[in-house]
Enzyme design. Structure first.
Site, short mmCIF file in Angstrom:
data_model
loop_
_atom_site.label_atom_id
_atom_site.label_comp_id
_atom_site.label_asym_id
_atom_site.label_seq_id
_atom_site.Cartn_x
_atom_site.Cartn_y
_atom_site.Cartn_z
N PHE A 44 -28.45 -6.11 43.18
CA PHE A 44 -27.55 -5.81 44.29
C PHE A 44 -27.67 -4.38 44.81
O PHE A 44 -26.89 -3.97 45.64
CB PHE A 44 -26.09 -6.04 43.84
N ASP A 163 -21.81 -8.59 32.32
CA ASP A 163 -23.26 -8.49 32.49
C ASP A 163 -23.86 -7.49 31.49
O ASP A 163 -24.63 -6.61 31.86
CB ASP A 163 -23.58 -8.09 33.94
P1 ADP Z 1 -27.47 -3.39 39.86
O1 ADP Z 1 -26.04 -3.69 40.10
O2 ADP Z 1 -28.28 -3.55 41.10
O3 ADP Z 1 -28.05 -4.09 38.67
P2 ADP Z 1 -27.29 -0.96 38.24
O4 ADP Z 1 -26.02 -0.18 38.37
O5 ADP Z 1 -27.42 -1.81 37.04
O6 ADP Z 1 -27.54 -1.81 39.56
O7 ADP Z 1 -28.52 0.06 38.29
C1 ADP Z 1 -29.85 -0.40 38.31
C2 ADP Z 1 -30.73 0.51 37.47
O8 ADP Z 1 -30.68 1.84 37.99
C3 ADP Z 1 -30.30 0.65 36.01
O9 ADP Z 1 -30.85 -0.38 35.21
C4 ADP Z 1 -30.85 2.01 35.64
O10 ADP Z 1 -32.23 1.93 35.32
C5 ADP Z 1 -30.70 2.80 36.94
N1 ADP Z 1 -29.43 3.55 36.94
C6 ADP Z 1 -28.22 3.10 37.37
N2 ADP Z 1 -27.27 4.04 37.23
C7 ADP Z 1 -27.88 5.12 36.71
C8 ADP Z 1 -27.43 6.43 36.31
N3 ADP Z 1 -26.16 6.78 36.48
N4 ADP Z 1 -28.33 7.29 35.77
C9 ADP Z 1 -29.62 6.92 35.62
N5 ADP Z 1 -30.11 5.73 35.97
C10 ADP Z 1 -29.26 4.81 36.50
MG MG Z 2 -27.64 -3.85 36.67
#
Ligand code: ADP
Ligand code: MG
Length: 507
Positions: A44, A163
């Site tokens: 997403f 999740d």
């Molecule tokens: P989605 O809802 O699309 O799955 P996420 O919040 O899980 O999005 O983020 C996707 C990826 O981005 C994570 O698996 C991680 O690798 C990276 N990521 C997300 N937030 C952070 C953060 N605060 N610091 C470093 N990497 C991040």
């Molecule tokens: Mg994610």
């Protein structure tokens, strides 16, 4: 991803273009954040590493940042295809979750038209794929402990993450720290018990053909699994009824028109379809999610912790690979046996039938998860896919002793042929004893995570109290034995949380 800072020329042109587009879509953002690189992509969203130019965020949320003094943030661009409700839900939950160092807080949010970004601290971490085969038992302990600490906090707020999987738990090996991200599918747990306030209410309700004040939505949330306590405390010692929803009404299965969900589906099915939230990632869904239980709780996250722990012990990722829910249930059958799955189905008012090979495996692996992990490791040992120094041999050795050499409970002594002096031999024995005991307690945790009945499955709080985590808990206990949880709580005073200038979503 603990990437070194890339030079702009090292960034692929399509990513550079994406970053320029983000500057364009959110005018003014360039005054606050300098985009550095793309660091993640989920279903997403796209996530970018950026510099907090003004330093406002890094100062205000300093205690959340792993590298004190670092001024990097993560900008999560939520795809415009996400529904407004979903975006609101994610931002709102992140906002509520501010208060634990193991849960990423929402530091800022921006919106211009349909484009939304959430600003989080940047957490340098390694990808699970790079270390799941090499993590020694002490590392596994720290990983799971950090994850359970995060969940204890989330669950204490009545929130189900939904999740839990390695890409949503960012772990830094060097620091031994982890942080939970991605509340995109999270939701508040319903108070099912108060929906069915007493057995009488329930009986009256089930036996009359009117809605009696309950909404249709509530009907869907009934599941036989939540009725057990009501009946087990009953002095008449009645057996719990099978319950389901028929034409929008909650009914007792065993006395209504011969309709019985446990006996397969008639050709012209007229009953309402069982509906439940199934959001999550395949391979990590708890059986009650797969069986569309309408009364899911925070325990679904604990099952997912079990799946991660199983990956770490079995050195296999992803652990489960089925494409749909029916397949997932069959995968579980091969481990736990169909009798367990049938019992679990009955708990949720369902039958469980499958044809074919699995029927000769009524009880799954004879020694449960230990034998399953042993089998995974044994296969690899046979074909020689572990390097000679692999930590997997420690787990394999433990299981071999547990399952096949039960007489010697003592960890084996080093081979006397290796001319070891007494001190070294003593140290080695001590080390082996510790590894053995860590494995023993680790498998207890694993088994508790995979308890089929969510009510019997341990909570994050319970698991943290098990002997496996003793050495880590010692640091967080006061002398009188009270847990301080000090390291969980970060600057989250009411005033901080209410400081709207940080959380204002600009038009
Ligand atoms: P989605 O809802 O699309 O799955 P996420 O919040 O899980 O999005 O983020 C996707 C990826 O981005 C994570 O698996 C991680 O690798 C990276 N990521 C997300 N937030 C952070 C953060 N605060 N610091 C470093 N990497 C991040
Ligand atoms: Mg994610």
């Amino acid at each position: 991803m603990t990437s070194k800072i890339k030079k702009i020329d090292d960034i692929p042109p399509e990513i550079r273009e994406e970053m320029m587009q983000l500057y364009h879509d959110l005018p003014g953002i360039e005054r606050e954040y300098k985009l550095i690189d793309k660091i993640g992509e989920g279903t997403f969203s796209s996530v970018y590493k950026a510099k907090d130019i003004t330093g406002k965020i890094t100062k205000k949320f300093a205690s959340h940042f792993w590298n004190y003094g670092s001024n990097y943030v993560a900008l999560k661009k939520i795809y415009v295809t996400s529904s407004p409700q979903r975006i609101y839900n994610e931002l709102n939950l992140l906002y509520i979750m501010t208060g634990s160092s193991r849960v990423a807080p929402l530091c800022d949010a921006k919106r211009v038209r349909d484009q939304v970004i959430a600003v989080l601290p940047y957490y340098p971490h390694e990808e699970f794929r790079t270390f799941y085969r090499d993590l020694p038992i002490k590392g596994i302990k720290k990983y799971i402990w950090e994850l359970l600490r995060a969940l204890k906090f989330v669950h204490s707020k009545g929130i189900i993450h939904r999740d839990i999987k390695p890409t949503n738990f960012l772990f830094n090996l060097e620091l031994g720290r982890g942080v939970l991200v991605d509340f995109g599918l999270a939701e508040a747990q319903m108070d099912y018990k108060s929906m069915i306030s007493s057995q009488n209410d329930y009986d009256n309700y089930a036996n009359t053909n009117h809605d009696g004040g309950y909404s249709m939505r509530n009907h869907e949330q009934f599941c036989p699994c939540i009725m057990r306590n009501e009946y087990s405390t009953n002095s008449h010692n009645q057996t719990p009824p099978m319950v389901t929803i028929q034409n929008g009404k909650v009914v007792h299965l065993n006395n209504v028109n011969g309709v019985d969900l446990t006996k397969g589906y008639p050709k012209n099915e007229t009953r309402r379809i069982k509906r439940a939230n199934r959001a999550g990632t395949r391979g990590f869904r708890a059986p009650e999610v797969l069986m569309k239980c309408g009364a899911q709780t925070t325990k679904i996250d604990i099952w997912s912790v079990g799946v991660i722990l199983l990956s770490l012990l079995g050195r296999r990722f992803p652990m489960f690979q089925s494409l749909d829910d029916a397949d997932s249930l069959l995968e579980l059958c091969t481990i736990f046996g169909w009798k367990e799955l049938r019992k679990c189905a009955a708990l949720h008012g369902l039958g469980f039938e499958a044809s074919g090979l699995i029927w000769d495996k009524p009880n799954g692996y004879p020694n449960g998860l230990k034998e399953f992990v042993y089998d995974l490791l044994n296969k690899e040992c046979t074909i020689g896919t572990f390097p000679e120094y692999s930590v997997a041999f420690e787990t394999f050795g433990f299981l071999q002793q547990e399952l096949h050499d039960r007489l010697s409970i003592e960890p084996q002594l080093p081979d006397p042929k290796t001319n070891m002096d007494a001190v070294d031999a003593y140290e080695l024995k001590k080390y082996q004893e510790e590894i053995w005991s860590d494995h023993y307690w680790c498998f207890q945790v694993l088994e508790q995570c995979f308890e089929m009945d969510p009510q019997k499955r341990s909570s994050a709080e319970d698991l943290l109290k098990t002997p496996f985590f003793n050495e880590l808990n010692e640091n967080t206990y006061l002398l009188d034995g009270e847990s301080t949880d000090e390291d969980d709580v970060v600057s989250s005073s009411e005033a901080d949380l209410l400081d709207k200038d940080v959380l204002l979503i600009s038009e």
